[in-house]
Design an enzyme around this catalytic site. Structure first.
Site, short mmCIF file in Angstrom:
data_model
loop_
_atom_site.label_atom_id
_atom_site.label_comp_id
_atom_site.label_asym_id
_atom_site.label_seq_id
_atom_site.Cartn_x
_atom_site.Cartn_y
_atom_site.Cartn_z
CG ASP A 28 -2.04 0.74 1.01
OD1 ASP A 28 -2.39 1.47 -0.03
OD2 ASP A 28 -2.64 1.46 2.14
CG HIS A 45 0.44 1.64 -9.27
ND1 HIS A 45 0.38 1.30 -8.10
CD2 HIS A 45 -0.51 2.14 -9.82
CE1 HIS A 45 -0.89 1.63 -7.73
NE2 HIS A 45 -1.80 2.29 -8.86
CG ASN A 76 -7.16 -2.61 -5.55
OD1 ASN A 76 -6.44 -3.28 -5.08
ND2 ASN A 76 -7.73 -1.42 -4.74
NE ARG A 80 -7.20 1.63 -6.35
CZ ARG A 80 -6.04 1.79 -5.55
NH1 ARG A 80 -4.83 1.92 -6.00
NH2 ARG A 80 -5.96 1.73 -4.17
CD GLU A 212 2.91 -12.88 16.21
OE1 GLU A 212 2.45 -11.53 16.58
OE2 GLU A 212 2.67 -13.69 16.93
C1 FPP Z 1 -1.66 -0.11 -3.52
O1 FPP Z 1 -1.31 1.14 -3.51
C2 FPP Z 1 -1.18 -0.84 -4.47
C3 FPP Z 1 -1.75 -1.30 -5.81
C4 FPP Z 1 -3.25 -1.23 -5.66
C5 FPP Z 1 -1.19 -1.84 -6.96
C6 FPP Z 1 0.06 -2.63 -6.62
C7 FPP Z 1 0.62 -3.17 -7.84
C8 FPP Z 1 2.11 -3.14 -7.98
C9 FPP Z 1 2.99 -3.02 -7.03
C10 FPP Z 1 2.69 -3.42 -9.49
C11 FPP Z 1 2.33 -4.55 -10.13
C12 FPP Z 1 2.42 -5.84 -9.65
C13 FPP Z 1 3.20 -6.78 -9.96
C14 FPP Z 1 3.01 -8.03 -9.53
C15 FPP Z 1 4.23 -6.70 -10.93
P1 FPP Z 1 -2.44 2.39 -3.60
O2 FPP Z 1 -2.43 2.68 -4.97
O3 FPP Z 1 -3.61 2.02 -2.90
O4 FPP Z 1 -1.54 3.68 -2.98
P2 FPP Z 1 -2.30 4.72 -2.22
O5 FPP Z 1 -2.64 4.25 -0.91
O6 FPP Z 1 -1.13 5.86 -1.71
O7 FPP Z 1 -3.63 5.28 -2.87
#
Ligand code: FPP
Length: 244
Positions: A28, A45, A76, A80, A212
């Protein structure tokens, strides 16, 4: 405690005999990380995906056997913007395409938790290809939760139990575990949520029974192997009574 020659990155006294078997992470804070740096959310990302690469390699090198990351929840995916989801899909395709043979060679078993069959053909295809390539790998299982929801996983398990004609008297915890996406894998013993929120967002609801829980304000792209090592050290100081 045995001294270790594993590639640890801090001076913390990590007991290599007592590493968590399965670490699960809610990645996150990517977008906030980008905003803080004056970048577009997609850049967050991208940095998150790069960090994931470092974390997976670190886990492999110190001998963690299972790592699960929450990359895209069912919510999501539904909620999104199309642009953001497309960006995450493109990152995913890029990672699975460029890492496929490297994973094969270094023993990383990429695996998906969730219903990726619902994804666009290009994404599905790239995922299927890497799943086939790394099928026999055993060094570390790298689960990526995609279109995943903990409740959805349990509903899916119940549906399959009924479809298989299992008698009510045969349904027990062991059987339910076998019908989950994580079948055959140990439950996570350490769940980590960077990004400053104190909730579990429908992640591994069944499997987390005795895990945990480690929360930190650090945003995911900054949650480096050094931070993970701190979490592992914290985990090793816990008194894990497991109901005893
Ligand atoms: C949460 O941060 C993150 C996501 C919803 C996407 C995670 C994706 C990746 C790390 C990249 C792709 C994955 C792979 C396996 C290559 P957020 O967008 O909710 O951040 P925020 O809380 O700051 O809004």
């Amino acid at each position: 405690m045995k001294k270790s020659n594993l590639p640890f990155v801090t001076n913390l006294k990590i007991d290599k005999e007592a590493l968590p078997k399965h670490i699960a992470i809610i990645m996150d804070g990517n977008r906030r990380w980008a905003v803080k740096k004056g970048l577009k959310p997609g850049e967050g990302h991208k940095a998150g995906a790069q960090n994931l690469e470092n974390i997976v390699n670190y886990c492999r090198d110190i001998g963690i056997k299972n790592i699960t990351v929450y990359a895209l929840s069912t919510e999501n995916w539904r909620k999104r913007s199309a642009e953001e989801v497309k960006g995450i899909f493109n990152l995913l395709i890029q990672v699975v395409k460029t890492k496929r043979l490297e994973y094969k060679k270094s023993g990383i078993k990429f695996f998906v938790l969730g219903n990726f069959q619902a994804f666009p053909f290009k994404v599905k295809n790239a995922i299927k290809k890497i799943l086939d390539t790394v099928l026999d790998n055993e060094r570390i299982k790298f689960n990526v939760a995609l279109n995943y929801g903990g409740r959805d996983e349990i509903v899916n398990a119940i549906q399959n139990i009924i479809k298989d004609g299992v008698k009510a008297s045969q349904v027990n915890e062991e059987l339910v575990s076998k019908y989950l996406y994580t079948t055959g894998q140990p439950d996570p013993d350490l769940i980590i949520r960077p990004g400053g929120e104190f909730r579990l967002s429908n992640f591994l609801l069944w499997q987390m029974s005795y895990a945990e829980l480690y929360f930190t304000n650090i945003l995911w792209p900054d949650f480096t192997p050094k931070e993970l090592e701190k979490a592992i050290y914290w985990y090793q100081q816990r008194d894990r009574r497991l109901g005893k």
